[in-house]
Design an enzyme around this catalytic site. Structure first.
Site, short mmCIF file in Angstrom:
data_model
loop_
_atom_site.label_atom_id
_atom_site.label_comp_id
_atom_site.label_asym_id
_atom_site.label_seq_id
_atom_site.Cartn_x
_atom_site.Cartn_y
_atom_site.Cartn_z
N TYR A 9 0.63 53.18 27.82
CA TYR A 9 0.91 52.82 26.49
C TYR A 9 1.28 51.23 26.89
CZ TYR A 9 5.11 53.29 28.75
OH TYR A 9 6.29 53.08 30.66
N ASP A 38 22.46 59.96 35.07
CA ASP A 38 22.06 60.16 36.85
C ASP A 38 22.97 60.96 37.78
OD1 ASP A 38 19.52 60.06 35.89
OD2 ASP A 38 19.36 57.61 36.60
#
Length: 201
Positions: A23, A100
């Site tokens: 991308y 996280d």
């Protein structure tokens, strides 16, 4: 799809236990490519897995477009991917986890940083409502656990779908081929938080 639209698209080339994603970034000035594969050589006590040689071996049977892209992928970075099953233990007294530390997730829904930001907003609002940080932490965790766990397990599931082999891959491909390029109904909830999550304190 027009050439301009194609140049702005996220392309995912999926194969057995591997994929390549491509991308544009920085307004099209750069083109990002990431090759992901499940290593056959992983051991928890060694770092000698997920090597460039293993990448070449795993992608050797890919289509020509993918094989042509491999030499353009930098080999100076290697990110092992790990997650874990959701846990209810985000808070211990006056200690709280977020991001996280609370909910490590795979990249397949692109939500790691997003969920950390949602945590930060929820935690900030809870700290504004409660004078005792322990109460604020408990309220924050209670608000965030279910949504984060759903996204965490959803990301793992999307990775499993992406890396299917055999008949599973055939069914996945048929399903994706039947969808329009803007059809995200099955995951739109990820980017549309419940009203309670966005209401000002």
């Amino acid at each position: 799809m027009s050439q301009h639209a194609a140049s702005e698209a996220v392309m995912v080339w999926a194969g057995p236990r591997m994929h390549l994603v491509q991308y544009p970034v920085r307004r099209g000035e750069l083109y990002n490519q990431v090759a992901v594969f499940e290593s056959d050589h992983y051991t928890p006590d060694s770092d000698a897995w997920g090597t460039g040689a293993e990448l070449e071996e795993r992608f050797a049977g890919a289509c020509r477009t993918v094989r042509d892209a491999l030499p353009l992928i930098a080999r100076d970075r290697r990110w092992p991917l790990f997650d874990r099953l959701p846990t209810d233990k985000w808070v211990h007294g006056r200690i709280a986890l977020l991001g996280d530390a609370a909910h490590p997730m795979l990249q397949y829904l692109a939500q790691g940083a997003c969920q950390a930001l949602e945590d930060a907003v929820a935690l900030g609002r809870a700290l504004g409502r409660f004078s005792d940080p322990a109460d604020a932490f408990a309220a924050y965790a209670g608000q965030r656990r279910e949504r984060a766990a759903r996204i965490q397990t959803g990301a793992r599931r999307f990775g499993e779908i992406c890396h299917l082999e055999g008949m599973g891959a055939t069914l996945r491909n048929a399903l994706f081929a039947s969808r329009g390029p803007d059809d995200f109904d099955d995951v739109s909830w990820v980017w549309t938080p419940a009203p309670a999550a966005v209401t000002a304190p």
